[in-house]
Enzyme design. Structure first.
Site, PDB file in Angstrom:
ATOM      1  N   GLN A 188      -7.037  -4.167  45.946  1.00 56.83           N
ATOM      2  CA  GLN A 188      -6.027  -5.212  45.720  1.00 56.83           C
ATOM      3  C   GLN A 188      -6.062  -6.150  46.923  1.00 56.83           C
ATOM      4  O   GLN A 188      -5.985  -5.693  48.064  1.00 56.83           O
ATOM      5  CB  GLN A 188      -4.639  -4.581  45.568  1.00 56.83           C
ATOM      6  CG  GLN A 188      -4.520  -3.588  44.420  1.00 56.83           C
ATOM      7  CD  GLN A 188      -4.496  -4.256  43.043  1.00 56.83           C
ATOM      8  OE1 GLN A 188      -4.429  -5.484  42.936  1.00 56.83           O
ATOM      9  NE2 GLN A 188      -4.562  -3.450  42.000  1.00 56.83           N
ATOM     10  N   TYR A 216      -8.847   3.264  34.839  1.00 60.39           N
ATOM     11  CA  TYR A 216      -9.172   2.162  35.759  1.00 60.39           C
ATOM     12  C   TYR A 216      -8.499   2.411  37.114  1.00 60.39           C
ATOM     13  O   TYR A 216      -7.822   1.539  37.651  1.00 60.39           O
ATOM     14  CB  TYR A 216      -8.699   0.812  35.200  1.00 60.39           C
ATOM     15  CG  TYR A 216      -9.039   0.562  33.747  1.00 60.39           C
ATOM     16  CD1 TYR A 216     -10.263  -0.002  33.397  1.00 60.39           C
ATOM     17  CD2 TYR A 216      -8.134   0.881  32.736  1.00 60.39           C
ATOM     18  CE1 TYR A 216     -10.573  -0.243  32.068  1.00 60.39           C
ATOM     19  CE2 TYR A 216      -8.435   0.644  31.402  1.00 60.39           C
ATOM     20  CZ  TYR A 216      -9.649   0.084  31.078  1.00 60.39           C
ATOM     21  OH  TYR A 216      -9.948  -0.162  29.758  1.00 60.39           O
ATOM     22  N   ASN A 221      -5.441   3.858  44.238  1.00 60.32           N
ATOM     23  CA  ASN A 221      -4.334   3.051  44.764  1.00 60.32           C
ATOM     24  C   ASN A 221      -2.970   3.472  44.203  1.00 60.32           C
ATOM     25  O   ASN A 221      -1.993   3.595  44.943  1.00 60.32           O
ATOM     26  CB  ASN A 221      -4.630   1.581  44.429  1.00 60.32           C
ATOM     27  CG  ASN A 221      -3.608   0.617  44.954  1.00 60.32           C
ATOM     28  OD1 ASN A 221      -3.304   0.613  46.136  1.00 60.32           O
ATOM     29  ND2 ASN A 221      -3.067  -0.217  44.071  1.00 60.32           N
ATOM     30  N   GLU A 237     -12.393   6.269  36.298  1.00 59.46           N
ATOM     31  CA  GLU A 237     -12.857   5.005  36.887  1.00 59.46           C
ATOM     32  C   GLU A 237     -14.370   4.935  36.680  1.00 59.46           C
ATOM     33  O   GLU A 237     -15.048   5.956  36.771  1.00 59.46           O
ATOM     34  CB  GLU A 237     -12.480   4.995  38.385  1.00 59.46           C
ATOM     35  CG  GLU A 237     -13.235   4.053  39.284  1.00 59.46           C
ATOM     36  CD  GLU A 237     -13.036   2.570  38.963  1.00 59.46           C
ATOM     37  OE1 GLU A 237     -11.901   2.132  38.708  1.00 59.46           O
ATOM     38  OE2 GLU A 237     -14.051   1.859  38.977  1.00 59.46           O
ATOM     39  N   ASP A 297      -4.685  -0.076  34.538  1.00 59.53           N
ATOM     40  CA  ASP A 297      -4.782  -1.277  35.380  1.00 59.53           C
ATOM     41  C   ASP A 297      -6.172  -1.869  35.142  1.00 59.53           C
ATOM     42  O   ASP A 297      -7.056  -1.804  35.997  1.00 59.53           O
ATOM     43  CB  ASP A 297      -4.596  -0.869  36.850  1.00 59.53           C
ATOM     44  CG  ASP A 297      -4.660  -2.067  37.795  1.00 59.53           C
ATOM     45  OD1 ASP A 297      -4.662  -3.214  37.319  1.00 59.53           O
ATOM     46  OD2 ASP A 297      -4.710  -1.843  39.020  1.00 59.53           O
ATOM     47  N   CYS A 322      -3.935  -8.081  35.538  1.00 58.07           N
ATOM     48  CA  CYS A 322      -4.235  -9.293  36.314  1.00 58.07           C
ATOM     49  C   CYS A 322      -4.470 -10.469  35.382  1.00 58.07           C
ATOM     50  O   CYS A 322      -4.933 -11.525  35.822  1.00 58.07           O
ATOM     51  CB  CYS A 322      -5.436  -9.059  37.236  1.00 58.07           C
ATOM     52  SG  CYS A 322      -6.898  -8.508  36.357  1.00 58.07           S
ATOM     53  N   GLU A 356      -0.202 -11.619  38.440  1.00 60.01           N
ATOM     54  CA  GLU A 356      -0.355 -10.155  38.324  1.00 60.01           C
ATOM     55  C   GLU A 356       0.967  -9.657  37.732  1.00 60.01           C
ATOM     56  O   GLU A 356       2.036 -10.045  38.224  1.00 60.01           O
ATOM     57  CB  GLU A 356      -0.583  -9.565  39.724  1.00 60.01           C
ATOM     58  CG  GLU A 356      -0.798  -8.082  39.766  1.00 60.01           C
ATOM     59  CD  GLU A 356      -2.277  -7.686  39.602  1.00 60.01           C
ATOM     60  OE1 GLU A 356      -3.173  -8.533  39.762  1.00 60.01           O
ATOM     61  OE2 GLU A 356      -2.503  -6.495  39.311  1.00 60.01           O
TER      62      GLU A 356
HETATM   63  C1  LIG Z   1      -7.984  -4.231  38.404  1.00 60.83           C
HETATM   64  S1  LIG Z   1      -8.994  -2.960  39.099  1.00 60.83           S
HETATM   65  C2  LIG Z   1      -7.763  -1.739  39.415  1.00 60.83           C
HETATM   66  C3  LIG Z   1      -8.160  -0.627  40.345  1.00 60.83           C
HETATM   67  C4  LIG Z   1      -7.026   0.212  40.913  1.00 60.83           C
HETATM   68  N1  LIG Z   1      -6.023   0.518  39.925  1.00 60.83           N
HETATM   69  C5  LIG Z   1      -6.391  -0.466  42.120  1.00 60.83           C
HETATM   70  O1  LIG Z   1      -5.185  -0.770  42.065  1.00 60.83           O
HETATM   71  O2  LIG Z   1      -7.071  -0.655  43.122  1.00 60.83           O
HETATM   72  C6  LIG Z   1      -9.834  -2.403  37.697  1.00 60.83           C
HETATM   73  C7  LIG Z   1     -10.743  -1.214  37.926  1.00 60.83           C
HETATM   74  O3  LIG Z   1     -11.342  -0.888  36.673  1.00 60.83           O
HETATM   75  C8  LIG Z   1     -12.687  -0.501  36.885  1.00 60.83           C
HETATM   76  N2  LIG Z   1     -13.364  -0.719  35.569  1.00 60.83           N
HETATM   77  C9  LIG Z   1     -13.881  -1.855  35.077  1.00 60.83           C
HETATM   78  N3  LIG Z   1     -14.327  -1.655  33.831  1.00 60.83           N
HETATM   79  C10 LIG Z   1     -14.074  -0.358  33.519  1.00 60.83           C
HETATM   80  C11 LIG Z   1     -14.290   0.453  32.375  1.00 60.83           C
HETATM   81  N4  LIG Z   1     -14.858  -0.041  31.279  1.00 60.83           N
HETATM   82  N5  LIG Z   1     -13.888   1.737  32.420  1.00 60.83           N
HETATM   83  C12 LIG Z   1     -13.290   2.253  33.515  1.00 60.83           C
HETATM   84  N6  LIG Z   1     -13.068   1.547  34.652  1.00 60.83           N
HETATM   85  C13 LIG Z   1     -13.455   0.255  34.641  1.00 60.83           C
HETATM   86  C14 LIG Z   1     -13.163  -1.374  38.030  1.00 60.83           C
HETATM   87  O4  LIG Z   1     -14.248  -0.770  38.701  1.00 60.83           O
HETATM   88  C15 LIG Z   1     -11.887  -1.448  38.900  1.00 60.83           C
HETATM   89  O5  LIG Z   1     -11.871  -0.417  39.849  1.00 60.83           O
END
Ligand SMILES: C[S@@+](CC[C@H](N)C(=O)[O-])C[C@H]1O[C@@H](n2cnc3c(N)ncnc32)[C@H](O)[C@@H]1O
Length: 365
Positions: A188, A216, A221, A237, A297, A322, A356
Site C-alpha cells: 500500500q 489477494y 497487510n 495470494e 482486496d 482500489c 480506495e
Molecule cells: C490491491 S493488492 C492487495 C494486497 C494486500 N491486501 C495489501 O493490502 O497489501 C492485490 C493483490 O492481489 C494479488 N493478485 C493479483 N491477481 C491475483 C489473482 N488472480 N489471484 C490472487 N491474487 C492476485 C496481487 O499480487 C496483489 O498482491
C-alpha cells in the site's frame, strides 16, 4: 501547505466522497466514513527518470498532458525520507562516473521506519567496479538514514546490496506490526492511510468470531493484524515474492494461527468448490475451518464471477477496493445475498482522481 492547497485538497476529497456515495447508493449503503490523508509527504514509493546535462544530472518527470519533461528536485507527495534521499543521492552520484554512466531511472521505496531501498536502472551492464562504488554509496547514505539498500538493474541483471526490501513497522490500534516490503512487489503506497484502513477492517470484524478467509492477501497487510481477532486466518495470494514475505512476516510477528497459500483467487475458488486439488494446499484441510468472514482486496479488475459466487457462502464480507467502478459491478451480485452494512473512503491517493474504498457486507436477515 498553503490555505489554498488545503482548500483544493478538501474540494477534491469532497468530490471523491460524492462519486463513491453515488456508486454505492443503489445498494442502500449507509453514509460513507472518510479517512483523509496528509496532503503532502504521504507516499512510500516514488520513481523518476534521470536527465543528464553535461556533468550534471537530475530527477525528471513528464507532464501527463503535454508529455513535456520537467525537473524534480523535491517531490511533495513522497515521504520526507525519500525527499531527503533525492538530494543526498544525486550529490553522491553526480561526481562519480561509475555510478552516473548510463543511469536512466531511480526508484525509491521507503517505510515509516526510515529504511530505504534505492533502485538504480542502467542502460549498460554492471560490473564489480560498479558494485564497489554502490557499496561505498550505501555506507555514505547510511550516515543519514537507518538502513539503505541499493539495487542495480540492467538488461537481465540485478545486483542487490544488501537486500531488496525494507522492514516496515506499522502502528495498528496500539500494536506494532513488522512487515517486509519487497521492491517491485505490491505494498500500500500511503502508509498512514493504510493503518487507518487496517483499523477500519478491525472495527468491522470486532463483533465477529470464528475463522477468516482472505483472498489477494499480498504480504499479509490485513491478515496479520486481523489474526489477533480470529481463531485462524487462511490467506491466498498469486505472487511468489509476496507469499514469501508473508511467511517471513508471520514469523517476525510471532503469529501461530495464519497460513498463507500461493494460489490465484480463481484456483482457490476451484479448491473451495472441490473442483480441483492443489499440492500447494497440502496439509491444509479447508473443510476443518469455521470461516465466518472473508476479506478480499483485489486488483483494479475486481473479482471474477466464480469467486464472487464462492464468497457469497460466507456471512460477512469485507471488500477493500482500489476501483469503485468494479466494486459497484461486483456489488450487483453480492447484494442479492448481502446488505452493505458499512462503507468507507480511504484517501490513499491525494490530488489524483483515484479512490480506495471499503465496504462491509453482511448476510441478509
Ligand atoms: C490491491 S493488492 C492487495 C494486497 C494486500 N491486501 C495489501 O493490502 O497489501 C492485490 C493483490 O492481489 C494479488 N493478485 C493479483 N491477481 C491475483 C489473482 N488472480 N489471484 C490472487 N491474487 C492476485 C496481487 O499480487 C496483489 O498482491
Amino acid at each position: 501547505m498553503s490555505a489554498d492547497e488545503q482548500q483544493r485538497y478538501q474540494a477534491q476529497l469532497d468530490e471523491k466522497v460524492d462519486r463513491l456515495s453515488a456508486l454505492l447508493s443503489p445498494f442502500n449503503a449507509p453514509k460513507t466514513s472518510v479517512y483523509p490523508s496528509q496532503p503532502t509527504h504521504y507516499r512510500m514509493r516514488a520513481e523518476f527518470r534521470v536527465w543528464h546535462e553535461g556533468d550534471d544530472l537530475f530527477h525528471i518527470m513528464f507532464d501527463q498532458e503535454t508529455k513535456e519533461k520537467y525537473r524534480v528536485d523535491s517531490f511533495p507527495p513522497a515521504c520526507k525520507t525519500i525527499n531527503d534521499a533525492m538530494e543526498k543521492l544525486l550529490n553522491e552520484i553526480r561526481p562519480n562516473e561509475i555510478l552516473r554512466k548510463k543511469l536512466f531511472q531511480i526508484d525509491y521505496l521507503s517505510a515509516l521506519s526510515g529504511e530505504l531501498v534505492i533502485s538504480l536502472l542502467y542502460h549498460r551492464q554492471l560490473d564489480d567496479e560498479w558494485e564497489a562504488a554502490a557499496k561505498s554509496l550505501k555506507s555514505t547514505l547510511e550516515t543519514h538514514f537507518p538502513k539503505v539498500n541499493i539495487i542495480g538493474r540492467a538488461r537481465k541483471q540485478k545486483r542487490i546490496i544488501d537486500n531488496d526490501f525494507v522492514i516496515e513497522r506499522l502502528p495498528v490500534k496500539g500494536n506494532e506490526f513488522v512487515f517486509k516490503h519487497i521492491e517491485n512487489s505490491f505494498t500500500q503506497p500511503n502508509a498512514e492511510v493504510n493503518c487507518k484502513m487496517i483499523e477500519w477492517a478491525l472495527d468491522c470484524v470486532k463483533p465477529l468470531s470464528g475463522d477468516l478467509l482472505e483472498m489477494y492477501c499480498g504480504a499479509g497487510n490485513f491478515s496479520l493484524p486481523l489474526a489477533l481477532h480470529f481463531d485462524n486466518v487462511v490467506g491466498t495470494e498469486i505472487a511468489k515474492p509476496s507469499v514469501q514475505a508473508a511467511q517471513f512476516n508471520i514469523e517476525q510477528n510471532r503469529l501461530h494461527n495464519v497460513k498463507i497459500v500461493r494460489l490465484a483467487a480463481e484456483e482457490f475458488t476451484q479448491a473451495m468448490k472441490g473442483k480441483r486439488t492443489f499440492s500447494r494446499l497440502e496439509g491444509i484441510d479447508l473443510s476443518e475451518y469455521n470461516f465466518t468472514t472473508v476479506l478480499v482486496d483485489p486488483p483494479r479488475a475486481g473479482l471474477d464471477e466464480d469467486s464472487l459466487r464462492m464468497i457469497q457462502d460466507y456471512d460477512n464480507i469485507v471488500y477493500i477496493s482500489c476501483n469503485p467502478e468494479t466494486l459497484a459491478q461486483n456489488l450487483e451480485l453480492l447484494s442479492e445475498t448481502h446488505d452493505v452494512a458499512q462503507s468507507a473512503l480511504f484517501d490513499q491517493f491525494p490530488f489524483t482522481h483515484h479512490i480506495e474504498a471499503g465496504v462491509l457486507l453482511t448476510r441478509k436477515g
